[in-house]
Design a protein around this motif. Structure first.
Motif, PDB file in Angstrom:
ATOM      1  N   CYS A   1       0.837  -1.197   0.000  1.00 11.12           N
ATOM      2  CA  CYS A   1       0.000   0.000   0.000  1.00 11.12           C
ATOM      3  C   CYS A   1       0.879   1.257   0.000  1.00 11.12           C
ATOM      4  O   CYS A   1       2.079   1.184   0.241  1.00 11.12           O
ATOM      5  CB  CYS A   1      -0.945   0.007   1.198  1.00 11.12           C
ATOM      6  N   ARG A   2       0.268   2.391  -0.296  1.00  9.94           N
ATOM      7  CA  ARG A   2       1.000   3.659  -0.249  1.00  9.94           C
ATOM      8  C   ARG A   2       1.224   4.033   1.208  1.00  9.94           C
ATOM      9  O   ARG A   2       0.473   3.630   2.090  1.00  9.94           O
ATOM     10  CB  ARG A   2       0.207   4.754  -0.953  1.00  9.94           C
ATOM     11  N   TRP A   3       2.277   4.811   1.440  1.00 10.36           N
ATOM     12  CA  TRP A   3       2.582   5.241   2.804  1.00 10.36           C
ATOM     13  C   TRP A   3       1.404   5.986   3.417  1.00 10.36           C
ATOM     14  O   TRP A   3       1.069   5.778   4.579  1.00 10.36           O
ATOM     15  CB  TRP A   3       3.832   6.128   2.826  1.00 10.36           C
ATOM     16  N   CYS A   4       0.756   6.820   2.618  1.00  5.50           N
ATOM     17  CA  CYS A   4      -0.354   7.620   3.156  1.00  5.50           C
ATOM     18  C   CYS A   4      -1.585   6.764   3.468  1.00  5.50           C
ATOM     19  O   CYS A   4      -2.488   7.215   4.167  1.00  5.50           O
ATOM     20  CB  CYS A   4      -0.709   8.759   2.200  1.00  5.50           C
ATOM     21  N   ASP A   5      -1.633   5.532   2.960  1.00  6.00           N
ATOM     22  CA  ASP A   5      -2.758   4.636   3.236  1.00  6.00           C
ATOM     23  C   ASP A   5      -2.486   3.675   4.389  1.00  6.00           C
ATOM     24  O   ASP A   5      -3.277   2.780   4.656  1.00  6.00           O
ATOM     25  CB  ASP A   5      -3.101   3.818   1.980  1.00  6.00           C
ATOM     26  N   CYS A   6      -1.393   3.888   5.081  1.00 14.99           N
ATOM     27  CA  CYS A   6      -1.046   3.030   6.214  1.00 14.99           C
ATOM     28  C   CYS A   6      -2.110   3.199   7.309  1.00 14.99           C
ATOM     29  O   CYS A   6      -2.500   4.328   7.630  1.00 14.99           O
ATOM     30  CB  CYS A   6       0.331   3.425   6.742  1.00 14.99           C
ATOM     31  N   PRO A   7      -2.609   2.105   7.871  1.00 12.22           N
ATOM     32  CA  PRO A   7      -3.655   2.205   8.900  1.00 12.22           C
ATOM     33  C   PRO A   7      -3.228   3.077  10.084  1.00 12.22           C
ATOM     34  O   PRO A   7      -2.057   3.092  10.473  1.00 12.22           O
ATOM     35  CB  PRO A   7      -3.851   0.755   9.343  1.00 12.22           C
ATOM     36  N   GLU A   8      -4.192   3.785  10.643  1.00 12.33           N
ATOM     37  CA  GLU A   8      -3.937   4.712  11.750  1.00 12.33           C
ATOM     38  C   GLU A   8      -3.413   4.013  12.997  1.00 12.33           C
ATOM     39  O   GLU A   8      -2.804   4.658  13.847  1.00 12.33           O
ATOM     40  CB  GLU A   8      -5.216   5.475  12.096  1.00 12.33           C
ATOM     41  N   ALA A   9      -3.640   2.709  13.104  1.00  6.53           N
ATOM     42  CA  ALA A   9      -3.184   1.973  14.288  1.00  6.53           C
ATOM     43  C   ALA A   9      -1.670   2.042  14.458  1.00  6.53           C
ATOM     44  O   ALA A   9      -1.158   1.890  15.567  1.00  6.53           O
ATOM     45  CB  ALA A   9      -3.622   0.506  14.193  1.00  6.53           C
ATOM     46  N   TYR A  10      -0.949   2.276  13.369  1.00  7.91           N
ATOM     47  CA  TYR A  10       0.511   2.357  13.427  1.00  7.91           C
ATOM     48  C   TYR A  10       1.016   3.762  13.740  1.00  7.91           C
ATOM     49  O   TYR A  10       2.214   3.968  13.900  1.00  7.91           O
ATOM     50  CB  TYR A  10       1.125   1.898  12.107  1.00  7.91           C
ATOM     51  N   GLY A  11       0.133   4.719  13.781  1.00  9.56           N
ATOM     52  CA  GLY A  11       0.533   6.102  14.027  1.00  9.56           C
ATOM     53  C   GLY A  11       0.458   6.905  12.734  1.00  9.56           C
ATOM     54  O   GLY A  11       0.013   6.406  11.703  1.00  9.56           O
ATOM     55  N   PRO A  12       0.901   8.154  12.784  1.00 11.49           N
ATOM     56  CA  PRO A  12       0.840   9.009  11.596  1.00 11.49           C
ATOM     57  C   PRO A  12       1.674   8.438  10.445  1.00 11.49           C
ATOM     58  O   PRO A  12       2.806   7.995  10.649  1.00 11.49           O
ATOM     59  CB  PRO A  12       1.430  10.339  12.068  1.00 11.49           C
ATOM     60  N   SER A  13       1.112   8.449   9.250  1.00  8.01           N
ATOM     61  CA  SER A  13       1.816   7.888   8.093  1.00  8.01           C
ATOM     62  C   SER A  13       3.104   8.650   7.794  1.00  8.01           C
ATOM     63  O   SER A  13       4.079   8.061   7.320  1.00  8.01           O
ATOM     64  CB  SER A  13       0.898   7.881   6.865  1.00  8.01           C
ATOM     65  N   THR A  14       3.133   9.955   8.084  1.00  7.35           N
ATOM     66  CA  THR A  14       4.365  10.719   7.851  1.00  7.35           C
ATOM     67  C   THR A  14       5.482  10.246   8.765  1.00  7.35           C
ATOM     68  O   THR A  14       6.643  10.175   8.352  1.00  7.35           O
ATOM     69  CB  THR A  14       4.135  12.230   8.056  1.00  7.35           C
TER      70      THR A  14
END
Length: 142
Positions: free
Chosen positions: A47-60
């Protein structure tokens, strides 16, 4: 937590944690285990970095950590150290499902010049590329 998320196990974390950089400049790093789990999730799922689930924290945060540590060689060192503790440090494997060719790789001329000349001498059918067809279409002799 979603069942499709990747989380480092306790055993994996025990092996990884001592090998992480300790020299923190500026702000204290957020939960390394969560962020690294997010990085692995993105790499595994594609997946794209910006689509990383929120459970992992901010995608940035996840993206920046991956890029900064890649520049510093943290990932390569981590892989080498962990692979060295495995079965064989000499042989590593890559899953071929992640090896991709660019779409233009299928139609390129390819081959050595001597091979092409030998095929031409034998009267092989010539393949035309788009640029050769355009050149022929607009040449004064046609």
């Amino acid at each position: 937590m979603s069942k499709n998320l990747f989380w480092l196990s306790d055993e994996q974390w025990v092996r990884i944690e001592p090998r992480l950089p300790t020299g923190v400049r500026g702000k204290e790093r957020v939960d390394d285990r969560r962020v690294i789990s997010g990085i692995v999730h993105v790499l595994k799922s594609g997946c794209r970095w910006c689509d990383c689930p929120e459970a992992y924290g901010p995608s940035t945060t996840i993206y920046n950590r991956f890029v900064r540590w890649a520049r510093r060689g943290v990932w390569e060192n981590l892989f080498r150290e962990l692979a060295g503790n495995g079965r064989s440090a000499d042989t590593q494997m890559i899953d071929s499902t992640h090896v991709k060719a660019h779409r233009s790789a299928a139609g390129g001329k390819g081959g050595s010049k001597s091979r092409r000349l030998a095929a031409q001498e034998e009267g092989a059918t010539r393949r035309y590329t788009h640029s050769q067809m355009l050149k022929a279409a607009f040449s004064p002799s046609s």
